[in-house]
Design an enzyme around this catalytic site. Structure first.
Site, mmCIF file in Angstrom:
data_model
loop_
_atom_site.group_PDB
_atom_site.id
_atom_site.type_symbol
_atom_site.label_atom_id
_atom_site.label_comp_id
_atom_site.label_asym_id
_atom_site.label_seq_id
_atom_site.Cartn_x
_atom_site.Cartn_y
_atom_site.Cartn_z
ATOM 1 N N ASP A 1 -6.344 0.152 -14.966
ATOM 2 C CA ASP A 1 -6.177 1.339 -13.954
ATOM 3 C C ASP A 1 -6.772 2.502 -14.378
ATOM 4 O OD1 ASP A 1 -5.480 2.827 -11.760
ATOM 5 O OD2 ASP A 1 -3.215 2.770 -11.986
ATOM 6 N N GLU B 1 -12.641 0.898 -6.849
ATOM 7 C CA GLU B 1 -12.849 2.032 -6.018
ATOM 8 C C GLU B 1 -13.776 2.987 -6.530
ATOM 9 O OE1 GLU B 1 -8.758 3.964 -6.264
ATOM 10 O OE2 GLU B 1 -8.371 1.832 -6.945
ATOM 11 N N HIS C 1 -4.563 10.569 -4.786
ATOM 12 C CA HIS C 1 -5.043 10.209 -3.370
ATOM 13 C C HIS C 1 -5.011 11.236 -2.449
ATOM 14 C CE1 HIS C 1 -6.462 6.582 -5.387
ATOM 15 N NE2 HIS C 1 -5.440 5.966 -5.003
ATOM 16 N N HIS D 1 -9.997 1.814 -0.487
ATOM 17 C CA HIS D 1 -9.176 1.162 -1.288
ATOM 18 C C HIS D 1 -8.616 -0.199 -1.008
ATOM 19 C CE1 HIS D 1 -5.321 1.573 -4.028
ATOM 20 N NE2 HIS D 1 -5.860 2.587 -4.304
ATOM 21 N N ARG E 1 -6.750 11.015 -9.362
ATOM 22 C CA ARG E 1 -5.852 12.045 -9.700
ATOM 23 C C ARG E 1 -6.349 13.456 -10.099
ATOM 24 N NH1 ARG E 1 -4.152 7.095 -11.050
ATOM 25 N NH2 ARG E 1 -2.044 6.493 -10.763
HETATM 26 C C1 BGC Z 1 -4.564 4.284 -8.776
HETATM 27 C C2 BGC Z 1 -3.195 3.455 -9.219
HETATM 28 C C3 BGC Z 1 -2.200 3.524 -7.967
HETATM 29 C C4 BGC Z 1 -3.020 3.034 -6.752
HETATM 30 C C5 BGC Z 1 -2.055 3.235 -5.443
HETATM 31 C C6 BGC Z 1 -5.178 3.296 -7.453
HETATM 32 O O1 BGC Z 1 -6.290 3.972 -7.005
HETATM 33 O O2 BGC Z 1 -5.189 4.195 -9.766
HETATM 34 O O3 BGC Z 1 -2.400 4.131 -10.309
HETATM 35 O O4 BGC Z 1 -1.071 2.880 -8.261
HETATM 36 O O5 BGC Z 1 -4.124 3.475 -6.544
HETATM 37 O O6 BGC Z 1 -1.339 2.126 -4.970
#
Ligand code: BGC
Length: 350
Positions: free
Chosen positions: A250, A315, A104, A178, A79
């Protein structure tokens, strides 16, 4: 390397699946749409292979809607707060695609573009090189960014990912991968019993929109402490403000390391199959996401439904919102510099 047609994107571009194999029988299938790892066949302790990553059977499903299953994420993974940042005297406005924030890379990140495929010779194993030119202004980011990502499947059962990028204007870069893993097999239940170790004494705590507050906080005595292997589900429902914000795990862990050495960041074990996955990276941070937003609406490979917490992501990255947090390791890339990063997912059994 085998190549087969996967389908066509909405604008008619043909997209392929490339298959990498190694001497031990492992197989990785990767598409040049989003650089997505579509499947990864990994043996258990008895030598039985299953696919350990979540994903879809068809390209149209990836195009229609995917929570970044197996994708390459950029130009900025994770983010950026309030969808803006300042760099070299300019303020850049990005798309807010996650509440008030950018997630992302924006609306059409690197996970949704068609990458070019380049021949590559590697002594380490079967490789696939993907390149992409992200134009100046794409998704609001400055600078023409030339990106190269090489996936290599080694004979030591490693999936290695090497990232490189250069720019013609100061910009920010944070690339990651991811995959949602389930070491018991994609679609075979939740991941709450997997034992997780993370080599990190601190994490970057977040606000209610998952933007770091800027502090580095010790994990000791909290549900975020994975310095000893612990089941993902053991503390996930504890009454903890951070877990409430994340609806589970998360967060970004601050890896115990110096500079950009390639070092073990995390290890995950699944007891019933004996599969073990280790993550090595040159990056300073690791987002551990426990698949909290999976809710059974994604029908995955073989028609399997991906329910709540059926996969986890590890990640490797720079910290979230680094462009606005000057105390964090910098994500700035300037002309003349080369962004380089390596992550290895290594599989074994016990
Ligand atoms: C994020 C989550 C997000 C997901 C996407 C992760 O990398 O930290 O908050 O919902 O990606 O599906």
């Amino acid at each position: 390397m085998a190549k087969e047609l996967f389908g066509k994107t909405n604008d008619g571009s043909e997209v392929y699946i490339y298959t990498l194999k190694n001497a031990a029988g492992m197989e990785a299938r990767i598409t040049n749409y989003g650089g997505i790892l579509v499947s990864l066949m990994v043996p258990d302790r008895k030598g039985k292979f299953v696919d350990v990553v979540l994903g879809y059977d068809s390209l149209s499903q990836y195009v229609a809607s995917s929570p970044y299953f197996g994708a390459l994420v950029g130009r900025y993974g994770n983010r950026i707060g309030k969808a803006r940042f300042k760099l070299a005297g300019h303020e850049y406005a990005l798309a807010a695609n996650d509440g008030p924030n950018t997630l992302h890379g924006g609306i059409k990140g690197f996970d949704k573009v068609v990458w070019s495929v380049k021949d590559v010779d590697s002594k380490e194993g079967n490789s696939l090189a993907l390149t992409y030119l992200s134009k100046d202004g794409e998704e609001g980011f400055p600078g023409n960014l030339s990106v190269e990502v090489i996936y290599t499947l080694t004979d030591s059962n490693e999936l290695k990912i090497d990232y490189k990028a250069t720019t013609d204007k100061p910009t920010v870069v944070n690339l990651t991968h991811h995959s949602y893993f389930n070491l018991a097999g994609a679609g075979n239940g939740d991941i709450l019993g997997h034992q997780l170790y993370i080599d990190a004494d601190r994490l970057t705590p977040v606000d209610s929109t998952l933007i770091p507050t800027g502090e580095l906080k010790g994990v000791k005595g909290t549900p975020m402490d994975f310095t000893k292997p612990t089941a993902i589900g053991a503390r996930i429902s504890e009454n903890d403000q951070q877990l409430k914000y994340g609806i589970g795990y998360d967060f970004n862990w601050v890896l115990n390391k110096k500079d950009t050495e390639l070092k073990l960041a995390a290890r995950v074990e699944e007891a019933t199959t004996g599969r073990v996955m280790e993550v090595y990276t040159t990056e300073p941070g690791l987002q551990f996401y426990s698949g909290n937003f999976l809710n059974g609406t994604n029908i995955g490979k073989g028609g399997k439904k991906y329910e709540h917490r059926f996969g986890f992501c590890l990640e490797t990255q720079h910290f979230p919102d680094s462009p606005n947090k000057h105390s964090f390791p910098s994500t700035e890339l300037d002309p003349g510099q080369t962004y380089k990063s390596t992550t290895i997912y290594r599989f074994s059994t016990r």
